[in-house]
Motif scaffolding. Structure first.
Motif, short mmCIF file in Angstrom:
data_model
loop_
_atom_site.label_atom_id
_atom_site.label_comp_id
_atom_site.label_asym_id
_atom_site.label_seq_id
_atom_site.Cartn_x
_atom_site.Cartn_y
_atom_site.Cartn_z
N VAL A 1 3.54 45.73 -9.30
CA VAL A 1 2.92 45.35 -10.56
C VAL A 1 3.96 45.43 -11.69
O VAL A 1 4.82 46.30 -11.70
CB VAL A 1 1.69 46.25 -10.87
N GLY A 2 3.92 44.45 -12.60
CA GLY A 2 4.79 44.46 -13.76
C GLY A 2 6.22 44.01 -13.52
O GLY A 2 7.02 44.00 -14.45
N LYS A 3 6.58 43.65 -12.30
CA LYS A 3 7.95 43.23 -11.99
C LYS A 3 7.97 41.73 -11.69
O LYS A 3 7.12 41.22 -10.98
CB LYS A 3 8.48 43.98 -10.78
N LYS A 4 8.97 41.05 -12.22
CA LYS A 4 9.09 39.61 -11.97
C LYS A 4 9.44 39.38 -10.50
O LYS A 4 10.35 40.02 -9.96
CB LYS A 4 10.15 39.00 -12.87
N THR A 5 8.71 38.49 -9.87
CA THR A 5 8.94 38.13 -8.48
C THR A 5 9.04 36.62 -8.38
O THR A 5 8.27 35.90 -8.99
CB THR A 5 7.77 38.63 -7.59
N VAL B 1 11.17 25.16 -3.90
CA VAL B 1 10.56 25.21 -5.23
C VAL B 1 10.34 26.68 -5.58
O VAL B 1 9.63 27.39 -4.88
CB VAL B 1 9.22 24.43 -5.27
N ALA B 2 10.96 27.12 -6.66
CA ALA B 2 10.85 28.51 -7.10
C ALA B 2 9.72 28.65 -8.12
O ALA B 2 9.64 27.88 -9.07
CB ALA B 2 12.16 28.98 -7.70
N ILE B 3 8.86 29.64 -7.87
CA ILE B 3 7.78 29.96 -8.80
C ILE B 3 7.92 31.43 -9.15
O ILE B 3 7.90 32.29 -8.28
CB ILE B 3 6.40 29.69 -8.17
N GLU B 4 8.06 31.71 -10.45
CA GLU B 4 8.20 33.09 -10.91
C GLU B 4 6.85 33.60 -11.40
O GLU B 4 6.17 32.92 -12.17
CB GLU B 4 9.23 33.19 -12.01
N ILE B 5 6.50 34.81 -10.94
CA ILE B 5 5.28 35.46 -11.42
C ILE B 5 5.63 36.89 -11.83
O ILE B 5 6.56 37.48 -11.31
CB ILE B 5 4.16 35.48 -10.35
N THR B 6 4.89 37.40 -12.80
CA THR B 6 4.99 38.80 -13.19
C THR B 6 3.56 39.33 -13.26
O THR B 6 2.91 39.23 -14.29
CB THR B 6 5.69 38.95 -14.55
#
Length: 117
Positions: free
Chosen positions: A52-56, A89-94
């Motif tokens: 949780v709270g970390k960019k992945t 395709v890169a998708i960043e989530i936080t």
């Protein structure tokens, strides 16, 4: 005798269908930073665990030419991305909260899960 064979074969198929769609559990892969997800008749790995709270960064690589898998939808993150064939395709989530979040193909037939801890 024919009826017995049909009943036994039908029962086996019903049990297999139940197991395949409802009981089959995938293994969760713990991710820190980024993960490559292969899109080929589904998603591999299907279940990922992120902090949780970390960019992945989720790197989707589509190898399946099926039109169903042309896009990925992460509804809880308000993300919908096209997945060109054989291109990463890169998708960043936080993720800001803990829980389980589903991602799927554009038609909702193939699913994966993001577990946030």
């Amino acid at each position: 005798m024919d009826k017995v064979i049909v009943i036994v074969a039908g029962s086996v198929l019903v049990a297999f269908t139940y197991w395949f769609f409802l009981m089959k559990k995938g293994r969760a892969v713990t991710v820190e930073g980024s993960v490559d997800i292969i899109v080929d008749g589904g998603y591999t790995p299907e279940i990922i665990t992120v902090p949780v709270g970390k960019k992945t960064t989720l790197n989707f690589l589509r190898r399946d030419p099926s039109s169903c898998l042309e896009e990925v939808v992460l509804g809880d993150f308000s993300i919908r991305k096209e997945l060109p064939l054989n291109q990463k395709v890169a998708i960043e989530i936080t993720p800001e909260k803990k829980g389980e979040f589903i991602y799927s193909c554009g038609m909702g037939m193939f699913h994966g899960k993001i577990i946030v801890r």
